[in-house]
Each structure stands twice: as C-alpha cells, then as structure tokens.
Scaffold this motif. Structure first.
Motif, PDB file in Angstrom:
ATOM      1  N   PRO A  98      -0.391 -24.795 -26.363  1.00  0.00           N
ATOM      2  CA  PRO A  98      -1.566 -24.721 -25.690  1.00  0.00           C
ATOM      3  C   PRO A  98      -1.370 -25.398 -24.263  1.00  0.00           C
ATOM      4  O   PRO A  98      -2.602 -25.179 -23.836  1.00  0.00           O
ATOM      5  N   TYR A  99      -0.447 -26.015 -23.919  1.00  0.00           N
ATOM      6  CA  TYR A  99      -0.528 -26.354 -22.446  1.00  0.00           C
ATOM      7  C   TYR A  99       0.496 -25.546 -21.614  1.00  0.00           C
ATOM      8  O   TYR A  99       0.565 -26.238 -20.474  1.00  0.00           O
ATOM      9  N   PHE A 100       0.632 -24.336 -22.169  1.00  0.00           N
ATOM     10  CA  PHE A 100       1.373 -23.310 -21.283  1.00  0.00           C
ATOM     11  C   PHE A 100       0.683 -23.045 -20.088  1.00  0.00           C
ATOM     12  O   PHE A 100       1.269 -23.133 -18.775  1.00  0.00           O
ATOM     13  N   ASN A 101      -0.593 -22.908 -20.253  1.00  0.00           N
ATOM     14  CA  ASN A 101      -1.415 -22.694 -19.241  1.00  0.00           C
ATOM     15  C   ASN A 101      -2.199 -24.063 -18.714  1.00  0.00           C
ATOM     16  O   ASN A 101      -2.258 -24.885 -19.539  1.00  0.00           O
ATOM     17  N   ASN A 102      -2.291 -24.091 -17.140  1.00  0.00           N
ATOM     18  CA  ASN A 102      -3.130 -25.219 -16.920  1.00  0.00           C
ATOM     19  C   ASN A 102      -4.464 -24.919 -16.391  1.00  0.00           C
ATOM     20  O   ASN A 102      -5.214 -25.863 -15.963  1.00  0.00           O
ATOM     21  N   PHE A 103      -4.900 -23.827 -16.372  1.00  0.00           N
ATOM     22  CA  PHE A 103      -6.293 -23.476 -15.767  1.00  0.00           C
ATOM     23  C   PHE A 103      -6.895 -22.893 -16.797  1.00  0.00           C
ATOM     24  O   PHE A 103      -6.619 -21.591 -17.048  1.00  0.00           O
ATOM     25  N   PHE A 104      -8.037 -23.238 -17.230  1.00  0.00           N
ATOM     26  CA  PHE A 104      -8.765 -22.504 -18.554  1.00  0.00           C
ATOM     27  C   PHE A 104     -10.121 -21.936 -17.860  1.00  0.00           C
ATOM     28  O   PHE A 104     -10.662 -22.663 -17.333  1.00  0.00           O
ATOM     29  N   VAL A 105     -10.469 -20.708 -18.386  1.00  0.00           N
ATOM     30  CA  VAL A 105     -11.684 -20.097 -17.939  1.00  0.00           C
ATOM     31  C   VAL A 105     -12.123 -19.494 -18.981  1.00  0.00           C
ATOM     32  O   VAL A 105     -11.386 -18.513 -19.920  1.00  0.00           O
ATOM     33  N   ASN A 106     -13.544 -19.741 -19.451  1.00  0.00           N
ATOM     34  CA  ASN A 106     -14.418 -18.985 -20.451  1.00  0.00           C
ATOM     35  C   ASN A 106     -15.302 -18.108 -19.765  1.00  0.00           C
ATOM     36  O   ASN A 106     -16.205 -18.682 -19.048  1.00  0.00           O
ATOM     37  N   LEU A 107     -15.255 -17.179 -20.144  1.00  0.00           N
ATOM     38  CA  LEU A 107     -16.670 -15.947 -19.487  1.00  0.00           C
ATOM     39  C   LEU A 107     -17.569 -16.121 -20.540  1.00  0.00           C
ATOM     40  O   LEU A 107     -17.606 -15.878 -21.476  1.00  0.00           O
ATOM     41  N   GLN A 108     -18.998 -16.137 -19.657  1.00  0.00           N
ATOM     42  CA  GLN A 108     -20.297 -16.473 -20.444  1.00  0.00           C
ATOM     43  C   GLN A 108     -21.142 -15.233 -19.919  1.00  0.00           C
ATOM     44  O   GLN A 108     -20.918 -15.068 -18.466  1.00  0.00           O
ATOM     45  N   ILE A 132     -14.791 -23.681 -16.596  1.00  0.00           N
ATOM     46  CA  ILE A 132     -13.679 -24.031 -15.996  1.00  0.00           C
ATOM     47  C   ILE A 132     -13.235 -25.543 -16.503  1.00  0.00           C
ATOM     48  O   ILE A 132     -13.933 -26.467 -16.325  1.00  0.00           O
ATOM     49  N   PHE A 133     -12.104 -25.658 -16.828  1.00  0.00           N
ATOM     50  CA  PHE A 133     -11.371 -26.795 -16.682  1.00  0.00           C
ATOM     51  C   PHE A 133      -9.730 -26.747 -16.740  1.00  0.00           C
ATOM     52  O   PHE A 133      -9.437 -25.608 -16.643  1.00  0.00           O
ATOM     53  N   ILE A 134      -9.198 -27.902 -16.316  1.00  0.00           N
ATOM     54  CA  ILE A 134      -7.799 -27.820 -16.089  1.00  0.00           C
ATOM     55  C   ILE A 134      -7.198 -29.072 -16.706  1.00  0.00           C
ATOM     56  O   ILE A 134      -7.881 -30.034 -17.364  1.00  0.00           O
ATOM     57  N   TYR A 135      -5.950 -28.975 -17.035  1.00  0.00           N
ATOM     58  CA  TYR A 135      -5.035 -29.937 -17.409  1.00  0.00           C
ATOM     59  C   TYR A 135      -3.974 -30.437 -16.423  1.00  0.00           C
ATOM     60  O   TYR A 135      -3.491 -29.592 -15.707  1.00  0.00           O
ATOM     61  N   ASP A 136      -3.495 -31.418 -16.651  1.00  0.00           N
ATOM     62  CA  ASP A 136      -2.388 -32.010 -15.759  1.00  0.00           C
ATOM     63  C   ASP A 136      -1.278 -32.102 -16.647  1.00  0.00           C
ATOM     64  O   ASP A 136      -1.105 -31.794 -17.811  1.00  0.00           O
ATOM     65  N   ARG A 137      -0.038 -32.446 -15.934  1.00  0.00           N
ATOM     66  CA  ARG A 137       1.277 -32.366 -16.698  1.00  0.00           C
ATOM     67  C   ARG A 137       1.513 -33.430 -17.901  1.00  0.00           C
ATOM     68  O   ARG A 137       2.179 -33.384 -18.449  1.00  0.00           O
ATOM     69  N   ALA A 138       0.437 -34.235 -17.999  1.00  0.00           N
ATOM     70  CA  ALA A 138       0.270 -35.488 -18.917  1.00  0.00           C
ATOM     71  C   ALA A 138      -0.603 -35.013 -19.872  1.00  0.00           C
ATOM     72  O   ALA A 138      -0.920 -35.692 -20.900  1.00  0.00           O
ATOM     73  N   GLN A 139      -0.987 -33.770 -20.049  1.00  0.00           N
ATOM     74  CA  GLN A 139      -1.992 -33.293 -20.844  1.00  0.00           C
ATOM     75  C   GLN A 139      -3.190 -34.016 -20.868  1.00  0.00           C
ATOM     76  O   GLN A 139      -4.052 -33.892 -21.733  1.00  0.00           O
TER      77      GLN A 139
END
Length: 183
Positions: A89-99, A159-166
């Motif tokens: 689930p951490y393969f991507n680091n920029f998450f976008v959900n369309l509403q 929108i939310f993001i993850y860093d490399r420390a998850q």
C-alpha cells in the motif's frame, strides 16, 4: 574606491551575520499539507473534450523524507523494495480520491474502483540528510474526457501523502472544479 571597499565590506559582513543567525524551521516529522490550487487546462482532440488538472499542495516536513523514485535505478533500489514494492500500500506516496457533486453533496465517483489516480512524486531531497523541508507539490491528472464525465460535472479531490517512514499526512480537499470549463 576606498569608500566602496569600506562600506561594501561592512554590508557583506552584515549580510553574512543575518544569514548565519537564521533559525531552521521546526516542523513535525509527520508531513503536513495544505491545498493551494487546481490548474485546469481544457482542450479538444478528435471531437472529444479533455481536461488536464494540476493539483497543487503546499507541504511541510520536519525530517525531509518525502518522495520516492519513479523509476527503479536497479534491482536493489530502496524505493522499490518492501515496503515500497508494487504489492504494498506504500508503493504510491500521493493519494487522490475523486468525488462528484450530486444534489449538493459530494459522493465518491461511482466508477472510482476502476479509476486509480494515485501515484508517486519524486524525492524532494537528493540526500538522506534529516532536514526540514517546505514547498509545493504539483501533481498532474490527465485525460478527463467528456465521453466518461458529463460536461459541467462538479468534482473535488481528497488528497493525502505518505513519507518514506510511512507517516500519513493530514487530508485536504480541493476547491470545486467544474469540468471542461478551463478554456
């Protein structure tokens, strides 16, 4: 000429003193984002209208461990090994959900399970040095077309993001975007 050296050196010394006294910002190691803007570009190709959207978020991160390589540099590239491998689930680091706005309320896009808008943004620091970072991330979404979306649909993006420390950032929402109006 002596006048230039005398006062020039005083100004240089003053500038160096001000720079040396600059205090590093203190941010949380958990990334924080704020919605900035959506840049919308509408164009027509083969009688189909398309929107290309650029989502812009401002960020702050205390340890500067944001971003992942987009292309592996080899088999041992740490940005493609667990926990960042393709099945993670951490393969991507920029998450976008369309509403989509329906009857004045936002609902998840009905075909959202078939529309993956998530992706990677590149490393924002070229070294592994632990340092505070701030700036903006521009994330481009292409090919919203009027053969899939209704003309004048109003949408927004979560929108939310993850860093490399998850560490997961806070969640932000874009302003309303009326599709196919960016001409």
């Amino acid at each position: 000429m002596n006048y230039l050296f005398k006062y020039g050196s005083v100004l240089l010394l003053l500038a160096l003193t001000i720079v040396a006294c600059r205090k590093e910002p203190s941010y949380s190691d958990v990334p924080h984002i704020e919605f900035d803007r959506v840049e919308q570009y509408t164009y027509t190709k083969n009688r189909i209208t398309f929107d290309s959207l650029v989502l812009v978020v401002d960020f702050q991160d205390g340890d500067g461990n944001l971003g992942l390589a987009r292309v592996a540099s080899g088999e041992s590239d740490p940005d493609f090994l667990p926990p960042f491998d393709q099945s993670s689930p951490y393969f991507n680091n920029f998450f976008v959900n369309l509403q989509v706005k329906r009857d004045g309320q936002y609902v998840p896009y009905p075909l959202g399970q078939y529309l993956n808008l998530n992706g990677r943004f590149p490393r924002l620091s070229s070294d592994e040095k632990n340092e505070a970072l701030e700036g903006e991330i521009k994330y481009t979404l292409t090919n919203f077309s009027d053969d899939i979306f209704d003309s004048n649909d109003t949408v927004r993006f979560e929108i939310f993001i993850y860093d490399r420390a998850q560490n997961k950032s806070n969640v932000v929402y874009t302003d309303d975007v009326v599709l196919f109006q960016g001409q």
